[in-house]
Write an enzyme that holds these catalytic residues in place. Structure first.
Site, PDB file in Angstrom:
ATOM      1  N   LYS A  37     -10.118   7.534   2.517  1.00 21.37           N
ATOM      2  CA  LYS A  37     -10.287   6.248   2.218  1.00 21.37           C
ATOM      3  C   LYS A  37     -11.665   5.813   2.552  1.00 21.37           C
ATOM      4  O   LYS A  37     -12.202   4.997   2.312  1.00 21.37           O
ATOM      5  CB  LYS A  37      -9.564   5.134   2.872  1.00 21.37           C
ATOM      6  CG  LYS A  37      -7.918   5.125   2.254  1.00 21.37           C
ATOM      7  CD  LYS A  37      -7.219   4.150   3.116  1.00 21.37           C
ATOM      8  CE  LYS A  37      -5.892   4.231   2.297  1.00 21.37           C
ATOM      9  NZ  LYS A  37      -4.926   5.193   2.543  1.00 21.37           N
TER      10      LYS A  37
ATOM     11  N   CYS B 150       0.878  -1.432   0.002  1.00 23.47           N
ATOM     12  CA  CYS B 150      -0.001   0.099   0.078  1.00 23.47           C
ATOM     13  C   CYS B 150       0.784   1.403  -0.204  1.00 23.47           C
ATOM     14  O   CYS B 150       0.394   2.329  -0.117  1.00 23.47           O
ATOM     15  CB  CYS B 150      -0.972  -0.150   1.195  1.00 23.47           C
ATOM     16  SG  CYS B 150      -1.996  -1.595   1.212  1.00 23.47           S
TER      17      CYS B 150
ATOM     18  N   PHE C  64       1.615  -3.363   4.001  1.00 24.24           N
ATOM     19  CA  PHE C  64       2.182  -4.554   4.335  1.00 24.24           C
ATOM     20  C   PHE C  64       3.621  -4.865   4.230  1.00 24.24           C
ATOM     21  O   PHE C  64       4.132  -4.629   3.096  1.00 24.24           O
ATOM     22  CB  PHE C  64       1.344  -5.745   3.652  1.00 24.24           C
ATOM     23  CG  PHE C  64      -0.016  -5.909   4.356  1.00 24.24           C
ATOM     24  CD1 PHE C  64      -0.448  -5.124   5.274  1.00 24.24           C
ATOM     25  CD2 PHE C  64      -0.793  -6.932   3.691  1.00 24.24           C
ATOM     26  CE1 PHE C  64      -1.657  -5.301   5.502  1.00 24.24           C
ATOM     27  CE2 PHE C  64      -2.028  -6.984   4.229  1.00 24.24           C
ATOM     28  CZ  PHE C  64      -2.607  -6.320   5.098  1.00 24.24           C
TER      29      PHE C  64
ATOM     30  N   HIS D 203      -2.871   7.654   6.110  1.00 23.73           N
ATOM     31  CA  HIS D 203      -3.106   6.541   5.879  1.00 23.73           C
ATOM     32  C   HIS D 203      -4.392   6.064   6.001  1.00 23.73           C
ATOM     33  O   HIS D 203      -5.312   5.385   5.141  1.00 23.73           O
ATOM     34  CB  HIS D 203      -2.226   5.426   6.168  1.00 23.73           C
ATOM     35  CG  HIS D 203      -2.251   4.044   5.403  1.00 23.73           C
ATOM     36  ND1 HIS D 203      -1.874   4.044   4.051  1.00 23.73           N
ATOM     37  CD2 HIS D 203      -2.200   2.882   5.686  1.00 23.73           C
ATOM     38  CE1 HIS D 203      -1.949   2.822   3.746  1.00 23.73           C
ATOM     39  NE2 HIS D 203      -2.108   2.130   4.846  1.00 23.73           N
TER      40      HIS D 203
ATOM     41  N   GLU E  87      -1.184   5.021  13.776  1.00 25.04           N
ATOM     42  CA  GLU E  87      -0.863   6.226  13.222  1.00 25.04           C
ATOM     43  C   GLU E  87      -1.142   7.585  13.931  1.00 25.04           C
ATOM     44  O   GLU E  87      -0.454   8.622  13.850  1.00 25.04           O
ATOM     45  CB  GLU E  87      -1.586   6.222  11.862  1.00 25.04           C
ATOM     46  CG  GLU E  87      -1.345   7.231  10.839  1.00 25.04           C
ATOM     47  CD  GLU E  87      -1.930   7.097   9.574  1.00 25.04           C
ATOM     48  OE1 GLU E  87      -1.477   8.021   8.613  1.00 25.04           O
ATOM     49  OE2 GLU E  87      -2.959   6.460   9.401  1.00 25.04           O
TER      50      GLU E  87
ATOM     51  N   HIS F 255      -9.933   1.615   0.002  1.00 22.59           N
ATOM     52  CA  HIS F 255      -8.474   1.370   0.192  1.00 22.59           C
ATOM     53  C   HIS F 255      -8.063   1.065  -1.056  1.00 22.59           C
ATOM     54  O   HIS F 255      -8.295  -0.173  -1.546  1.00 22.59           O
ATOM     55  CB  HIS F 255      -8.104   0.500   1.247  1.00 22.59           C
ATOM     56  CG  HIS F 255      -6.529   0.625   1.681  1.00 22.59           C
ATOM     57  ND1 HIS F 255      -5.566   1.212   0.794  1.00 22.59           N
ATOM     58  CD2 HIS F 255      -5.868   0.025   2.645  1.00 22.59           C
ATOM     59  CE1 HIS F 255      -4.426   0.928   1.071  1.00 22.59           C
ATOM     60  NE2 HIS F 255      -4.513   0.304   2.413  1.00 22.59           N
TER      61      HIS F 255
END
Length: 411
Positions: A334, A162, A398, A302, A313, A339
């Site tokens: 998002k 991502c 990831f 994010h 975050e 996403h």
């Protein structure tokens, strides 16, 4: 020697809320949510039956029918977004060897892989398309865009889950700063609203399961968040040597002023519990831009809507910015697009640049229940009219990949 500056002179977007830049941007400002029941395939047996799917996408707006047949959906989305970005930049005559393309994808042609694997199983190896490999590989979008525009400079894809298109912007920025190129077409594309991806993400319990209320499923930073919503789309920017852009009288959307790229070195899918990697990426981005932390007014986070990401975050932002964190506007778009995996950073970079240019900060939708571990100003449920001088866009992937991009407003 003074470091070369990097201007953003064009942007293209295709998302679940709009099939071009302006429609997407206007929808995001209005808080439009593009999440709905999946129509591309029968989801009867699936744990999750909704996504940020682009309905009625027509690649023929920018491609010939024969080219459409030779390109996976992710590449079609990339080509259309790149066409819009290049047209928007009005980049003009450029030495082909000094114009490059870096378009990322976290997964590449997954739909093509599924289709061709079904042919292999059902009809045997002789029925697998000779175009299978070139349609599937993650670098093909970059290759096809370079072919279409005759750009012969640096050309490749970055793959970091991502964070993929965040790294694409970093690479494009570095090529211009290093004087390898004058123009770089950069961003990301993803098209994984398909059976394998939906099954895989659902079985690892990464997705929201709000099948009865998909519009309320993506709820970053909300106390009742239960996973992310898979989306598809593309976001492409044209980066240009600042002096070249100014000399030709280009309209500059914003300056890409700095970046930070780090690794958590912690876990395959879970972020570092202390947010160290994300915090350091943001710190580096601000420092490389020659700014102070107090200069940042907005962060496009994010913000995946997963239990772990959002609180970690938030902690990273609080730990880095200290008292200034209370003055920051933070939002996760998002909540509207879903996403977009490897395309998320490209789309969200475009959104961040447009936000600081227009003085409108897009909202975090579905923010209804405050989580004590998520205690920042998330622009809840409606856009905020506020002029900021500098902003960050952060992407976390990831594998522990972290990228933060710093943008500055320009007159």
């Amino acid at each position: 020697m003074e470091r070369r500056r990097v201007a953003i002179t064009g942007a293209g977007m295709i998302t679940a809320v709009g099939k071009n830049r302006d429609d997407s941007w206007n929808a995001l400002k209005a808080g439009t949510i593009g999440v709905s029941n999946i129509e591309a395939f029968d989801t009867t047996d699936y744990k999750v039956r909704f996504a940020g799917e682009i309905k009625d996408f027509d690649p023929l707006v920018a491609m010939d029918p024969k080219d459409v047949r030779k390109a996976d959906r992710y590449a079609q989305l990339a080509i259309c977004a790149a066409e819009e970005a290049v047209a928007h930049s009005a980049v003009g005559e450029v030495d082909p060897l000094r114009a490059g393309v870096i378009i990322a994808s976290g997964i590449g042609g997954m739909m093509t892989f599924e289709e061709q694997h079904a042919k292999l199983v059902e009809r045997g190896p002789s029925r697998v398309s000779p175009m299978f490999i070139p349609m599937m590989i993650a670098d093909m979008a970059s290759g096809l865009v370079s072919i279409r525009h005759g750009f012969r400079g640096p050309n490749y894809a970055t793959v970091s889950a991502c964070a993929s298109s965040g790294h694409a912007l970093v690479a494009g920025y570095m090529h211009i700063v290093a004087d390898d190129a004058d123009v770089m077409v950069v961003g990301g594309s993803e098209a994984c609203v398909c059976p394998m991806a939906m099954a895989g993400f659902a079985n690892m319990k990464a997705l929201s399961t709000r099948n009865e209320e998909p519009l309320r499923a993506s709820r970053p930073f909300d106390a009742e968040r239960d996973g992310f919503v898979l989306g598809e789309g593309a976001g492409v920017l044209v980066l240009e040597n600042w002096d070249r852009a100014v000399a030709r009288g280009a309209t500059i959307i914003a300056e890409l002023a700095g970046y930070g790229a780090t690794a958590d070195a912690f876990h395959m899918t879970q972020p570092d519990n202390d947010g160290n990697g994300a915090r350091e990426a943001m710190r580096l981005a601000v420092a490389k831009a020659g700014l102070q932390l107090d200069d940042i007014g907005y962060i496009n986070a994010h913000g995946t809507s997963t239990p772990f990401n959002d609180k970690i975050e938030t902690k990273a932002i609080r730990d880095l910015f200290g008292a200034h964190a209370a003055k920051l506007a933070v939002s996760s778009t998002k909540s509207m697009t879903g996403h977009l995996l490897g395309a998320a950073g490209g789309v969200e970079a475009a959104i961040t640049a447009l936000a600081i240019r227009e003085g409108v900060l897009p909202p975090t939708m579905n923010f209804e229940n405050r989580d004590p571990e998520c205690d920042l100003d998330y622009c809840p449920n409606s856009a905020v009219g506020r002029q900021v001088e500098a902003a960050l866009s952060t992407s976390l992937g990831f594998g522990g990949h972290n990228v933060s991009l710093c943008f500055k407003r320009t007159d």
